[in-house]
Design a protein around this motif. Structure first.
Motif, short mmCIF file in Angstrom:
data_model
loop_
_atom_site.label_atom_id
_atom_site.label_comp_id
_atom_site.label_asym_id
_atom_site.label_seq_id
_atom_site.Cartn_x
_atom_site.Cartn_y
_atom_site.Cartn_z
N ILE A 1 10.29 -2.22 -15.82
CA ILE A 1 9.83 -2.99 -14.74
C ILE A 1 8.15 -2.95 -14.50
N ILE A 2 7.74 -4.15 -14.36
CA ILE A 2 6.10 -4.50 -14.27
C ILE A 2 5.86 -4.55 -12.81
N PRO A 3 5.25 -3.44 -12.17
CA PRO A 3 4.84 -3.66 -10.75
C PRO A 3 3.75 -4.85 -10.85
N TYR A 4 3.94 -5.63 -9.79
CA TYR A 4 2.66 -6.96 -9.64
C TYR A 4 2.27 -6.96 -8.25
N GLY A 5 0.90 -6.80 -8.43
CA GLY A 5 0.23 -7.10 -7.04
C GLY A 5 -0.32 -8.63 -6.99
N GLY A 6 -1.79 -8.60 -6.99
CA GLY A 6 -2.19 -9.77 -7.05
C GLY A 6 -2.61 -10.28 -8.31
N GLY A 7 -2.44 -9.69 -9.30
CA GLY A 7 -2.31 -10.32 -10.89
C GLY A 7 -3.91 -10.38 -11.14
N LEU B 1 -14.56 -6.08 -3.47
CA LEU B 1 -14.77 -6.42 -5.05
C LEU B 1 -14.45 -7.67 -5.04
N ALA B 2 -14.91 -8.37 -6.27
CA ALA B 2 -14.85 -9.56 -6.55
C ALA B 2 -13.61 -10.34 -6.08
N SER B 3 -12.46 -9.75 -6.41
CA SER B 3 -11.03 -10.23 -6.43
C SER B 3 -10.58 -10.37 -5.05
N GLU B 4 -11.38 -9.77 -3.83
CA GLU B 4 -10.75 -9.45 -2.74
C GLU B 4 -9.90 -10.63 -2.08
#
Lengths: 470, 470
Positions: B68-74, B136-139
């Motif tokens: 399983i690869i848990p995935y958030g915002g990538g 942070l930059a990716s917020e």
């Protein structure tokens, strides 16, 4: 896995395997805890002087299957440091590892060995023009290893966090006798699992902390103290919110006290100065530490005015000198001593969500009423939702009169705490005294994970056997 | 333990075991990371809507031995969210668990599901009159689960800590499919091992975070921003110390930037406004947020005067409006974009003890000189000792010209970082890109403990296989 009891034969083998001056016959001071409720047992204490010697002790104990009780200042209140039954263990005291290894004032960092007394850390920080903000009643005798092993709290958690939050890195001996050299001075280090926070608060069951990198903070330019009479616990919480809106992180401590505490002081410590003829039902003790350019007395006066306007507080004192501030704090800090003299039926160290504190204080006496007629001394670190909710005999009665109900009293308090989303141990830890509470109230998935971690890191079960997990 | 590759047969069995609308064919967006260096592979993505559905997915994956690869915002930069090789895994995206479940303004607490975008947490806090300070930059695209799984940092760590420090509790699915209900709102809770901090920063290898209790803070009454030209990195550090002495916790951000960053902005983003004709060699961007009664512009002016007196800074700008502050920050925040357009040979996210930062900046170019002629863009969160130390081709050359030396460049930088007590990953984590670095530079006892914990909690090895630990 069954451990061996430290008998004559194993004692001989331990002595043969370790340098002569590390092992000593145990003295009584290692075998009691402050409340004296759990006398321990042990025949030998190991007093290593270096991390390598700690590692040697742990390795030999593993080979011989002997339990180890890591020992700091012996000030814990849940019997994590004394073992009343089971195979006779070896006490491992860190008291000879008592050096402050380095101070980096420009980094706000200090490296201390596990045996350094907390007050000595505070003094070393002060000498460097910095503050080590962890402060608690036993700071004159508790030691860094125990402070971290139990994740100690105290009066400044609101602003600076608990022991966990003030630790950047650790040196530790793991249960297999290997040494983790983790004394980093880094503020950021995302390189894998957080072993530091796993050992902090594990109460010596996952390894022995031998040294720590601690965070220092700038000394606030100006400090001030106020003792305000509040209308109720709910009013005290609104006042806290107001204070943080006005002063931000400047609020260093925010302690709630009920009148019972002052009555106990009058009864048990009549010479202690109290600043009033008649104590208010509820009061809060507030410390602020402010940046340059702000006047703490003026800020506290402004806070009081706003509080009075909102009918949160109707009277109070703002300390006009350092001496007066010390007097205020003396009262707060002597409440535990007065409690001991009066003699509690049950002492509870509970935490609640801030928004539930007032309701808990409202509901708990009713829940307890069926069990008897008590005096309740409720005080604590309101800013953290941490109450010391201690139950005492009525005037004229004694602890013995309530012997049959103590466990029910504890149960009723903890059940209500659990129902309201709280914790049965805010800052004292689990030790041996609260192992049953953890089993009863702990989340099953988390408990299973804890057991798996314990078995993985300490498969022989030698590290503080019987503490935290049965 | 070998995992199975998600083939047609296993896909059928997965579909049969789970509700229809949870599994979808994977879209390309799940298979690349921002720097595009590690394209992933996967045939299916699971999109559960509740913690129970997450638990079902984890249980079935365990039964079928599928990774399983848990995935958030990538948005991660170390390929923790993409798997370039090995048995085909199942992507588990939390994007449908995107509710802010509750806000408790009076407690400074917010409960968010793992799929909530960071900017939405910030907005919900603001709506409640509070601040969620992680920035942070990716917020605008990263999500709570990924933020916590990677223990994200950003520009306000100096004052408010990283993601770890802003988390009070978790709800998570452990690798055996059990649910840990740990969404406490408590500030203190010493009841056993710190499972929260073990999952935070574990990059999805020990379980799936499904929701979190987050700390909010009071909104500072007044804020201010300054851009000061400093004499050197050492001067910048002395200025930081001075600022904290004068303003205590009021210093929210303290960013160091080298001229190269501004040259890259001119080259790659010529339309971006810069407030000078000629950028200074070194500058710092300072944010302050102060309590009531203090004037940030005056405080910053006073700071600059003291800095000038000590010959730490010789020029600078104090933002006279919110718009000007935004302009200053725009420069800082566009440096990563300019870097991407220029095209780095190697990007390093390193941390050093604060007292070693200046020496590192001094020594590193010499250590690299033997490998070629580079442009170095050194910038970052100086208050945390966190530098983004990125190495670029000389003007006129391209990345391809340096293809042979990239790994040596990285090695030289990381070796020097290690020698100086630093970290090869300050805030980005290990992912798959830095597994080799962790093996090379990690403490052996800690690595062994990490492996034991991984084996104990995830014996099948299904959780984000290949990330953090090989």
């Amino acid at each position: 896995m069954t451990l061996n009891s430290l008998d004559d034969d194993l004692t001989k083998r331990l002595r043969a395997a370790l340098p002569d001056d590390i092992l000593r016959d145990v003295e009584p001071r290692y075998l009691s805890e402050p409340r004296d409720s759990w006398p321990g047992q042990a025949g030998l204490v190991a007093l290593p002087r270096s991390v390598d010697e700690v590692a040697a002790v742990v390795r030999v104990a593993g080979e011989l299957r002997i339990g180890i009780i890591p020992y700091g200042g012996g000030t814990g209140l849940v019997s994590g440091q004394v073992m009343p039954e089971g195979p006779l263990p070896l006490v491992l005291s860190l008291e000879r590892m008592n050096k402050v290894r380095a101070v980096f004032p420009e980094e706000n960092v200090l490296i201390a060995e596990a045996g350094v007394i907390l007050a000595d850390v505070q003094a070393a920080a002060e000498e460097a023009g910095r503050l080590f903000p962890l402060s608690l009643a036993s700071e004159g005798s508790c030691r860094v290893g125990g402070v971290l092993g139990t994740n100690a709290g105290g009066v400044n958690v609101l602003r600076y966090g608990n022991a966990r939050d003030l630790c950047l890195g650790l040196e530790a001996v793991l249960p297999d006798g290997t040494i983790w050299n983790g004394l980093t001075r880094l503020r950021k280090d995302n390189t894998g699992y957080d072993l530091r926070n796993l050992l902090v608060g594990a109460e010596g069951t996952l390894g022995v902390i031998t040294a720590a990198t601690l965070k220092l903070v700038p000394v606030p330019a100006e400090t001030g103290t106020a003792l305000l009479h509040v209308a109720s616990p709910a009013a005290a919480l609104s006042l806290l919110s107001l204070a943080r809106d006005q002063l931000g992180e400047g609020v260093s401590a925010f302690e709630l006290m009920h009148r019972t505490g002052f009555e106990f002081l009058s009864e048990a410590l009549p010479d202690l100065r109290q600043p009033w003829a008649q104590a208010p039902e509820w009061s809060v003790l507030i410390d602020v530490g402010l940046a340059r350019g702000l006047d703490p007395q003026a800020a506290l006066a402004e806070l009081f005015e706003a509080a009075a306007e909102h009918e949160l507080a109707d009277d109070g004192l703002i300390a006009q000198s350092r001496g007066q501030a010390v007097d205020f704090w003396n009262m707060r800090e002597h409440i535990p001593e007065a409690n001991r003299k009066i003699g509690s039926i049950v002492s509870n160290d509970i935490a609640l969500p801030l928004g539930e504190v007032a309701e808990f204080i409202d509901r708990a006496p009713g829940a307890l009423a069926a069990l008897g007629d008590f005096r309740i001394n409720c005080f604590g670190h309101l800013g953290d939702g941490n109450l010391h909710y201690n139950i005492f005999p009525q005037r004229g009665a004694t602890r013995a009169d309530y012997a049959g109900v103590a466990s029910d009293v504890k149960r009723v308090v903890h059940d209500l705490v659990q129902e309201m989303g709280g914790s049965f141990s805010a800052e004292h830890g689990v030790g041996r005294a609260k192992v049953g509470d953890l089993e009863r109230y702990g989340d099953p998935a988390r408990l299973a994970a804890m057991r798996a971690i314990k078995a993985a890191l300490d498969p022989l079960g030698i590290m503080n056997p019987g503490a935290v997990l049965a």
